[in-house]
Design a protein around this motif. Structure first.
Motif, PDB file in Angstrom:
ATOM      1  N   TYR A  40      -0.621   4.483  -1.823  1.00  0.00           N
ATOM      2  CA  TYR A  40      -1.389   4.300  -0.729  1.00  0.00           C
ATOM      3  C   TYR A  40      -2.901   3.970  -1.181  1.00  0.00           C
ATOM      4  CZ  TYR A  40      -4.345   6.470   2.959  1.00  0.00           C
ATOM      5  OH  TYR A  40      -5.138   6.728   3.923  1.00  0.00           O
ATOM      6  N   LEU A  41      -3.192   4.633  -2.456  1.00  0.00           N
ATOM      7  CA  LEU A  41      -4.423   4.403  -2.935  1.00  0.00           C
ATOM      8  C   LEU A  41      -4.471   3.190  -3.451  1.00  0.00           C
ATOM      9  CD1 LEU A  41      -5.484   7.679  -4.925  1.00  0.00           C
ATOM     10  CD2 LEU A  41      -6.495   6.656  -2.744  1.00  0.00           C
ATOM     11  N   ASN A  42      -3.518   2.745  -4.149  1.00  0.00           N
ATOM     12  CA  ASN A  42      -3.552   1.311  -4.598  1.00  0.00           C
ATOM     13  C   ASN A  42      -3.721   0.196  -3.423  1.00  0.00           C
ATOM     14  OD1 ASN A  42      -3.242   0.641  -7.250  1.00  0.00           O
ATOM     15  ND2 ASN A  42      -1.022   1.384  -7.312  1.00  0.00           N
ATOM     16  N   ALA A  43      -2.822   0.276  -2.373  1.00  0.00           N
ATOM     17  CA  ALA A  43      -2.922  -0.761  -1.064  1.00  0.00           C
ATOM     18  C   ALA A  43      -4.200  -0.447  -0.716  1.00  0.00           C
ATOM     19  CB  ALA A  43      -1.713  -0.436  -0.395  1.00  0.00           C
ATOM     20  N   ARG A  44      -4.820   0.746  -0.522  1.00  0.00           N
ATOM     21  CA  ARG A  44      -6.240   0.756   0.216  1.00  0.00           C
ATOM     22  C   ARG A  44      -7.195   0.107  -0.619  1.00  0.00           C
ATOM     23  NH1 ARG A  44      -9.473   4.391   3.045  1.00  0.00           N
ATOM     24  NH2 ARG A  44     -11.200   5.014   1.858  1.00  0.00           N
ATOM     25  N   SER A  45      -7.122   0.298  -1.960  1.00  0.00           N
ATOM     26  CA  SER A  45      -8.094  -0.329  -3.015  1.00  0.00           C
ATOM     27  C   SER A  45      -8.079  -1.775  -2.854  1.00  0.00           C
ATOM     28  CB  SER A  45      -8.375   0.437  -4.062  1.00  0.00           C
ATOM     29  OG  SER A  45      -7.241   0.006  -4.986  1.00  0.00           O
TER      30      SER A  45
ATOM     31  N   LEU B 179       3.711  -5.255   2.342  1.00  0.00           N
ATOM     32  CA  LEU B 179       3.764  -3.875   2.199  1.00  0.00           C
ATOM     33  C   LEU B 179       5.028  -3.296   2.556  1.00  0.00           C
ATOM     34  CD1 LEU B 179       0.591  -2.874   3.703  1.00  0.00           C
ATOM     35  CD2 LEU B 179       1.012  -2.928   1.265  1.00  0.00           C
ATOM     36  N   THR B 180       5.546  -2.196   1.762  1.00  0.00           N
ATOM     37  CA  THR B 180       6.886  -1.412   2.220  1.00  0.00           C
ATOM     38  C   THR B 180       6.432  -0.188   2.408  1.00  0.00           C
ATOM     39  OG1 THR B 180       7.250  -0.842  -0.224  1.00  0.00           O
ATOM     40  CG2 THR B 180       8.382  -2.592   0.781  1.00  0.00           C
ATOM     41  N   LEU B 181       7.237   0.840   3.253  1.00  0.00           N
ATOM     42  CA  LEU B 181       6.854   1.965   3.797  1.00  0.00           C
ATOM     43  C   LEU B 181       6.287   2.647   2.773  1.00  0.00           C
ATOM     44  CD1 LEU B 181       7.455   3.278   6.451  1.00  0.00           C
ATOM     45  CD2 LEU B 181       9.395   4.293   5.598  1.00  0.00           C
ATOM     46  N   GLY B 182       6.748   2.909   1.452  1.00  0.00           N
ATOM     47  CA  GLY B 182       6.141   3.589   0.490  1.00  0.00           C
ATOM     48  C   GLY B 182       4.802   3.186   0.189  1.00  0.00           C
ATOM     49  N   ASP B 183       4.116   1.911   0.467  1.00  0.00           N
ATOM     50  CA  ASP B 183       2.885   1.801   0.285  1.00  0.00           C
ATOM     51  C   ASP B 183       1.791   2.400   1.188  1.00  0.00           C
ATOM     52  OD1 ASP B 183       3.333   0.079  -1.999  1.00  0.00           O
ATOM     53  OD2 ASP B 183       4.111  -1.330  -0.528  1.00  0.00           O
ATOM     54  N   THR B 184       2.311   2.905   2.450  1.00  0.00           N
ATOM     55  CA  THR B 184       1.414   3.582   3.157  1.00  0.00           C
ATOM     56  C   THR B 184       1.620   5.105   3.066  1.00  0.00           C
ATOM     57  OG1 THR B 184       2.630   3.211   5.261  1.00  0.00           O
ATOM     58  CG2 THR B 184       0.867   1.691   4.654  1.00  0.00           C
ATOM     59  N   GLU B 185       2.786   5.329   2.805  1.00  0.00           N
ATOM     60  CA  GLU B 185       3.379   7.003   2.775  1.00  0.00           C
ATOM     61  C   GLU B 185       3.416   7.532   1.500  1.00  0.00           C
ATOM     62  OE1 GLU B 185       3.792   7.570   6.260  1.00  0.00           O
ATOM     63  OE2 GLU B 185       3.244   5.552   6.331  1.00  0.00           O
ATOM     64  N   GLU B 186       3.357   7.095   0.597  1.00  0.00           N
ATOM     65  CA  GLU B 186       3.310   8.077  -0.817  1.00  0.00           C
ATOM     66  C   GLU B 186       1.801   7.758  -1.108  1.00  0.00           C
ATOM     67  OE1 GLU B 186       5.645   6.290  -3.962  1.00  0.00           O
ATOM     68  OE2 GLU B 186       7.471   6.393  -2.654  1.00  0.00           O
ATOM     69  N   ARG B 187       1.245   8.840  -1.517  1.00  0.00           N
ATOM     70  CA  ARG B 187      -0.238   8.879  -2.090  1.00  0.00           C
ATOM     71  C   ARG B 187      -0.816   8.049  -3.012  1.00  0.00           C
ATOM     72  NH1 ARG B 187      -1.836  14.402  -2.644  1.00  0.00           N
ATOM     73  NH2 ARG B 187      -0.214  14.791  -0.917  1.00  0.00           N
ATOM     74  N   ARG B 188       0.111   8.047  -4.096  1.00  0.00           N
ATOM     75  CA  ARG B 188      -0.297   7.331  -5.044  1.00  0.00           C
ATOM     76  C   ARG B 188      -0.540   5.541  -4.934  1.00  0.00           C
ATOM     77  NH1 ARG B 188       2.216   4.816  -9.255  1.00  0.00           N
ATOM     78  NH2 ARG B 188       4.191   5.392  -8.239  1.00  0.00           N
TER      79      ARG B 188
ATOM     80  N   ALA C  88      -4.308  -0.044   9.496  1.00  0.00           N
ATOM     81  CA  ALA C  88      -5.644   0.344  10.171  1.00  0.00           C
ATOM     82  C   ALA C  88      -6.252   1.473   9.712  1.00  0.00           C
ATOM     83  CB  ALA C  88      -5.809   0.231  11.711  1.00  0.00           C
ATOM     84  N   THR C  89      -5.211   2.639   9.669  1.00  0.00           N
ATOM     85  CA  THR C  89      -5.601   3.818   9.395  1.00  0.00           C
ATOM     86  C   THR C  89      -6.052   4.046   7.930  1.00  0.00           C
ATOM     87  OG1 THR C  89      -3.728   4.968   9.226  1.00  0.00           O
ATOM     88  CG2 THR C  89      -4.830   5.085  11.436  1.00  0.00           C
ATOM     89  N   MET C  90      -5.367   3.413   7.215  1.00  0.00           N
ATOM     90  CA  MET C  90      -5.187   3.206   5.578  1.00  0.00           C
ATOM     91  C   MET C  90      -6.730   2.699   5.307  1.00  0.00           C
ATOM     92  SD  MET C  90      -2.564   1.983   2.903  1.00  0.00           S
ATOM     93  CE  MET C  90      -2.658   0.208   3.377  1.00  0.00           C
ATOM     94  N   ALA C  91      -7.246   1.612   5.726  1.00  0.00           N
ATOM     95  CA  ALA C  91      -8.149   1.097   5.527  1.00  0.00           C
ATOM     96  C   ALA C  91      -9.244   1.464   6.231  1.00  0.00           C
ATOM     97  CB  ALA C  91      -8.125  -0.547   5.810  1.00  0.00           C
ATOM     98  N   SER C  92      -9.447   2.632   6.975  1.00  0.00           N
ATOM     99  CA  SER C  92     -10.522   3.235   8.059  1.00  0.00           C
ATOM    100  C   SER C  92     -11.032   2.385   8.883  1.00  0.00           C
ATOM    101  CB  SER C  92     -11.540   3.722   6.962  1.00  0.00           C
ATOM    102  OG  SER C  92     -10.954   4.613   6.084  1.00  0.00           O
TER     103      SER C  92
END
Ligand code: GLU
Length: 392
Positions: free
Chosen positions: A138-143, A127-136, A181-185
């Protein structure tokens, strides 16, 4: 720096009041962060295999119990620098990028091999910073993480150090692990470190320093005692661990700091070994839903039919078929308001399509999405995990 004793006493008093620390058995989704200094033998620049095997034994036991486990593993740079024969001490950016490129292969392979002995499949996620901080993104990484969990795989996550530059990097895996951890609840974040918890003062400097077993809330006094204990192999000191604790606990994730200098470090925590718990009063799913409901500015509105409203109230996701009309211009990942046929707000959610694509597929069944858009998109317009209904 040393703490005055009345303050130390008050830490102990608050931990006595909270003597009940959470039990591992209560956790369903756990992120485990492993530091470079634990994974890599400093003198030889090799993975400490016997120790790692004992950790994986603990992970496999959690996994067998039905727990979902994610690992944030450091060590790419520490491993790669030895292979490349780079000098000790701080590395230039391009050297740490090169070291990470070389070391990450060995790191992932080692995890995959050892997990494989327990019939667990590893998945590498960089991951890079944008994967958790940019919403679009973030949704990708989360899913992706969510899907790996469904498939019972254990993601082995690290920062993509090969492309990260100073401005766009976390730099330390403590905070990366907290964001994951927060991204993945996740409901628990375990930081395995070279220190067994948070002390009232840096123990190397103050013989009277005592371990704080429970931090019910990270306040100014806790922040004040976070010294800077970084070592050559790992970037994070106590400061980044407290930062990680703030990220985790404010999003509904408990955190525990424990020593990784023992075999079977997770079992040791479960058996009541020395560690510091940082408690959260929130629940990760509820914290996320209140973030969706309250913190985000909605960019548009989806008008739903009666069937869709009823389905949402039963806990289902919103499918394109249930959307009658769309107002506003939004991007994928933006927050939108959901309204029923009478115009009343039903809830809010993060939408999986931008407004142009959403308009094209609304009213259609999920099986038609590919024909309408030319790509196989997500089945849901708003996934139920990304939905906060007004009644909650
Ligand atoms: N991402 C770095 C690595 O894998 C480690 C960062 C850290 O130690 O916090 O080498």
């Amino acid at each position: 720096m040393s703490m005055a004793s009345p303050e130390s006493a008050s830490f102990e008093a608050s931990s006595d009041a909270q003597a009940k620390t959470p039990a591992f058995a209560d956790f369903r989704r756990i992120v485990i962060k492993v530091g470079s200094a634990l994974l890599v033998d400093r003198a030889q620049g090799r993975v400490r295999l016997a120790w790692l095997t004992s950790l994986v034994e603990d992970i496999a036991a959690l996994h067998a119990r039905g727990c979902e486990v994610m690992v944030v593993s450091s060590g790419a740079i520490a491993l790669g620098r030895t292979v490349l024969g780079l000098p000790s001490g701080p590395l230039k950016l391009e050297d740490s990028q090169a070291a990470a490129a070389v070391g990450q292969i060995a790191l992932s392979k080692t995890w995959a091999d050892i997990l494989g002995h327990y019939n667990i499949t590893a998945g590498q996620v960089l991951l890079t910073l944008g994967d958790t901080e940019e919403r679009r993104r973030y949704l990708n990484a989360r899913s992706t993480l969510g899907r790996l969990m469904e498939l019972r795989s254990v993601p082995i996550i690290n920062e993509n150090d090969t492309v990260a530059t100073t401005e766009i990097r976390y730099g330390d895996n403590d905070r990366l692990a907290a964001r994951v951890a927060t991204m993945a609840s996740a409901d628990l974040l375990v930081l395995l470190s070279d220190i067994d918890g948070l002390y009232t003062a840096p123990p190397a400097q103050d013989p009277n320093a005592t371990l704080i077993p429970v931090v019910p809330r990270i306040g100014a006094e806790i922040e004040a005692i976070a010294g800077d204990a970084g070592s050559e192999l790992s970037r994070g000191g106590m400061r980044t661990k407290i930062e990680a604790g703030k990220i985790a606990t404010s999003a509904g994730t408990h955190m525990v700091i424990a020593s990784g200098h023992v075999k079977n470090p997770l079992k040791r925590i479960m058996e009541g070994g020395r560690c510091t718990w940082f408690l959260t009063s929130a629940n990760p799913v509820r914290a996320r839903k209140s973030w969706i409901a309250g913190a985000l500015e909605p960019r548009g509105t989806l008008h739903l039919d009666d069937g869709a409203v009823a389905a949402l109230r039963r806990g289902a996701s919103l499918l394109p078929a249930g959307v009658k009309r769309i107002d506003g211009q939004f991007d994928r990942g933006d927050a939108v308001v959901l309204r029923g046929p009478d115009g009343a707000e039903v809830g809010r959610g993060l939408v999986a399509y931008d407004s142009t694509h959403a308009a094209r597929i609304m009213g259609h069944s999920t099986s038609e999405i590919e024909a309408l858009l030319g790509v196989k998109g997500r089945s849901e317009m708003v996934h139920r995990d990304d939905l906060a209904l007004g009644v909650e």
